[in-house]
Design an enzyme around this catalytic site. Structure first.
Site, PDB file in Angstrom:
ATOM      1  N   ASN A   9     -23.699  -7.274  37.595  1.00 26.42           N
ATOM      2  CA  ASN A   9     -23.896  -7.288  36.142  1.00 26.42           C
ATOM      3  C   ASN A   9     -24.887  -8.403  35.833  1.00 26.42           C
ATOM      4  O   ASN A   9     -24.521  -9.579  35.870  1.00 26.42           O
ATOM      5  CB  ASN A   9     -22.554  -7.511  35.437  1.00 26.42           C
ATOM      6  CG  ASN A   9     -22.722  -7.644  33.932  1.00 26.42           C
ATOM      7  OD1 ASN A   9     -23.795  -7.362  33.387  1.00 26.42           O
ATOM      8  ND2 ASN A   9     -21.666  -8.076  33.259  1.00 26.42           N
ATOM      9  N   TRP A  10     -26.103  -8.009  35.538  1.00 30.13           N
ATOM     10  CA  TRP A  10     -27.145  -9.024  35.320  1.00 30.13           C
ATOM     11  C   TRP A  10     -27.049  -9.714  33.972  1.00 30.13           C
ATOM     12  O   TRP A  10     -27.776 -10.662  33.709  1.00 30.13           O
ATOM     13  CB  TRP A  10     -28.526  -8.369  35.476  1.00 30.13           C
ATOM     14  CG  TRP A  10     -28.913  -8.102  36.894  1.00 30.13           C
ATOM     15  CD1 TRP A  10     -28.253  -8.552  38.008  1.00 30.13           C
ATOM     16  CD2 TRP A  10     -30.029  -7.343  37.365  1.00 30.13           C
ATOM     17  NE1 TRP A  10     -28.907  -8.110  39.133  1.00 30.13           N
ATOM     18  CE2 TRP A  10     -29.994  -7.377  38.770  1.00 30.13           C
ATOM     19  CE3 TRP A  10     -31.053  -6.635  36.739  1.00 30.13           C
ATOM     20  CZ2 TRP A  10     -30.950  -6.734  39.559  1.00 30.13           C
ATOM     21  CZ3 TRP A  10     -32.000  -5.992  37.514  1.00 30.13           C
ATOM     22  CH2 TRP A  10     -31.949  -6.038  38.911  1.00 30.13           C
ATOM     23  N   LYS A  11     -26.235  -9.181  33.064  1.00 29.01           N
ATOM     24  CA  LYS A  11     -26.125  -9.773  31.718  1.00 29.01           C
ATOM     25  C   LYS A  11     -27.533  -9.911  31.125  1.00 29.01           C
ATOM     26  O   LYS A  11     -28.379  -9.059  31.381  1.00 29.01           O
ATOM     27  CB  LYS A  11     -25.350 -11.093  31.801  1.00 29.01           C
ATOM     28  CG  LYS A  11     -24.042 -10.925  32.603  1.00 29.01           C
ATOM     29  CD  LYS A  11     -23.133 -12.100  32.566  1.00 29.01           C
ATOM     30  CE  LYS A  11     -21.874 -11.780  33.375  1.00 29.01           C
ATOM     31  NZ  LYS A  11     -20.869 -12.849  33.327  1.00 29.01           N
ATOM     32  N   HIS A  91     -16.918  -5.527  28.213  1.00 24.39           N
ATOM     33  CA  HIS A  91     -16.995  -6.804  28.934  1.00 24.39           C
ATOM     34  C   HIS A  91     -16.478  -7.914  28.020  1.00 24.39           C
ATOM     35  O   HIS A  91     -16.696  -7.885  26.811  1.00 24.39           O
ATOM     36  CB  HIS A  91     -18.442  -7.075  29.369  1.00 24.39           C
ATOM     37  CG  HIS A  91     -18.534  -8.219  30.327  1.00 24.39           C
ATOM     38  ND1 HIS A  91     -18.491  -9.529  29.903  1.00 24.39           N
ATOM     39  CD2 HIS A  91     -18.620  -8.259  31.674  1.00 24.39           C
ATOM     40  CE1 HIS A  91     -18.555 -10.316  30.972  1.00 24.39           C
ATOM     41  NE2 HIS A  91     -18.626  -9.566  32.052  1.00 24.39           N
ATOM     42  N   GLU A  93     -17.492 -10.790  27.436  1.00 26.35           N
ATOM     43  CA  GLU A  93     -18.522 -11.458  26.628  1.00 26.35           C
ATOM     44  C   GLU A  93     -18.808 -10.652  25.367  1.00 26.35           C
ATOM     45  O   GLU A  93     -19.063 -11.208  24.302  1.00 26.35           O
ATOM     46  CB  GLU A  93     -19.790 -11.673  27.473  1.00 26.35           C
ATOM     47  CG  GLU A  93     -19.571 -12.791  28.481  1.00 26.35           C
ATOM     48  CD  GLU A  93     -20.390 -12.661  29.753  1.00 26.35           C
ATOM     49  OE1 GLU A  93     -21.368 -11.894  29.784  1.00 26.35           O
ATOM     50  OE2 GLU A  93     -20.020 -13.341  30.734  1.00 26.35           O
ATOM     51  N   GLU A 161     -11.334  -8.448  35.090  1.00 23.48           N
ATOM     52  CA  GLU A 161     -12.072  -9.713  35.139  1.00 23.48           C
ATOM     53  C   GLU A 161     -11.339 -10.782  34.319  1.00 23.48           C
ATOM     54  O   GLU A 161     -11.453 -10.800  33.082  1.00 23.48           O
ATOM     55  CB  GLU A 161     -13.475  -9.543  34.543  1.00 23.48           C
ATOM     56  CG  GLU A 161     -14.342  -8.526  35.246  1.00 23.48           C
ATOM     57  CD  GLU A 161     -15.821  -8.787  34.961  1.00 23.48           C
ATOM     58  OE1 GLU A 161     -16.548  -9.086  35.915  1.00 23.48           O
ATOM     59  OE2 GLU A 161     -16.230  -8.722  33.796  1.00 23.48           O
ATOM     60  N   GLY A 167     -18.057 -16.836  35.564  1.00 21.34           N
ATOM     61  CA  GLY A 167     -19.112 -17.836  35.438  1.00 21.34           C
ATOM     62  C   GLY A 167     -18.617 -19.266  35.558  1.00 21.34           C
ATOM     63  O   GLY A 167     -19.323 -20.209  35.208  1.00 21.34           O
ATOM     64  N   SER A 207     -16.611 -14.768  39.564  1.00 18.88           N
ATOM     65  CA  SER A 207     -17.082 -15.676  40.617  1.00 18.88           C
ATOM     66  C   SER A 207     -17.004 -15.061  42.029  1.00 18.88           C
ATOM     67  O   SER A 207     -16.692 -15.756  42.990  1.00 18.88           O
ATOM     68  CB  SER A 207     -16.324 -17.010  40.554  1.00 18.88           C
ATOM     69  OG  SER A 207     -16.523 -17.621  39.289  1.00 18.88           O
ATOM     70  N   GLY A 228     -21.464 -11.225  38.610  1.00 22.09           N
ATOM     71  CA  GLY A 228     -22.469 -11.786  37.708  1.00 22.09           C
ATOM     72  C   GLY A 228     -23.471 -12.632  38.465  1.00 22.09           C
ATOM     73  O   GLY A 228     -24.410 -12.130  39.092  1.00 22.09           O
ATOM     74  N   GLY A 229     -23.271 -13.951  38.444  1.00 17.56           N
ATOM     75  CA  GLY A 229     -24.226 -14.911  38.993  1.00 17.56           C
ATOM     76  C   GLY A 229     -24.747 -14.572  40.384  1.00 17.56           C
ATOM     77  O   GLY A 229     -25.958 -14.643  40.639  1.00 17.56           O
TER      78      GLY A 229
END
Ligand code: 13P
Length: 245
Positions: A9-11, A91, A93, A161, A167, A207, A228-229
């Site tokens: 997920n590149w956000k 999500h 966010e 999640e 993150g 993470s 993500g990251g």
């Protein structure tokens, strides 16, 4: 047998050019032990779909209406025309910053299913809920509300999640992640039956990185990851792909 699914997920990261460069580096490393893909910005979807032969390309959100006065929104029909087959919905966010809730997420899930697009339906508790031992109740409630009126739950990918692990570098232990994904499966079983629950894919997210992907993937109820990251650098994502072999 459930075929695992690993999605980066590149956000709000990567321009169109950066997305294509990443895909050109990573695509050839994909193998058939799992489905691998990335969720790009809306802008990068078209170029990414054209560049990818093996990676699946996902959107990160959609609207549940077909068209109309919804400034800034993108409909499932618009995504479908490009050839998008997966869309992340709910999500945390988006729930925390953009007003998404169980009800709107449910409408998005139903709309996607009606168009044959796979929702990657996200759920997960806050740190305060985790500390107050409310995780199980939160998960069960999000699953039942978000999947209300779904006919075939096996067409949905569920991503658990925990918000406190997103993150933060503070990943859930494999035991916690497996227990929570097991609760999701149990709730799916109660709502849709044991056979559907046995088939539905449940990802863990929070993470996940090359150093811990294998331990999550070895757990009974974890059928993949939403990353993500660690999905932003090609080398890191390739390393994850290699470890899932
Ligand atoms: P991180 O992997 O950066 O913790 O993000 C997880 C996530 O939100 C994926 O959707």
């Amino acid at each position: 047998m459930r075929k695992p699914i690993i999605i980066g997920n590149w956000k709000m990261n990567k321009t169109v050019k950066e997305a294509v460069e990443f895909i050109e580096k990573v695509d050839g490393h994909v193998h058939d032990k799992a489905t691998f893909g990335v969720a790009t910005s809306f802008l990068a979807l078209d170029a990414s779909l054209k560049a990818a032969k093996n990676l699946v390309i996902s959107a990160q959100n959609c609207h549940y209406e077909t068209s109309g006065a919804f400034t800034g929104e993108v409909s499932v029909e618009m995504l479908e025309e490009l050839g998008v087959k997966y869309v992340i919905v709910g999500h945390s966010e988006r729930r925390e910053m953009f007003g998404d809730c169980d009800c709107s997420v449910n409408k998005k899930v139903l709309k996607l299913l009606s168009k044959g697009v796979t929702p990657i339906f996200c759920i997960g508790e806050t740190e305060a809920q985790f500390d107050a031992n409310e995780t199980e109740a939160v998960i069960r409630s999000q699953v039942s509300k978000g999947l209300k009126d779904v006919q075939d739950v096996t067409k949905v990918v569920i991503a658990y999640e925990p918000i406190w692990a997103i993150g933060t570098g503070k990943s859930a232990t494999k035991e916690i992640a497996n227990t929570c994904c097991g609760i999701v499966r149990d709730e799916v079983s109660k709502l849709f039956g044991a056979e559907a629950a046995e088939k539905v894919l449940i990802q863990y997210g929070g993470s996940v990185k090359p150093e811990n992907i294998e331990e999550y993937m070895a757990e009974e109820h974890i059928d993949g990851a939403l990353i993500g990251g660690a999905s932003l650098q090609a080398e890191s994502f390739i390393s994850i792909i290699e470890k899932v072999k």
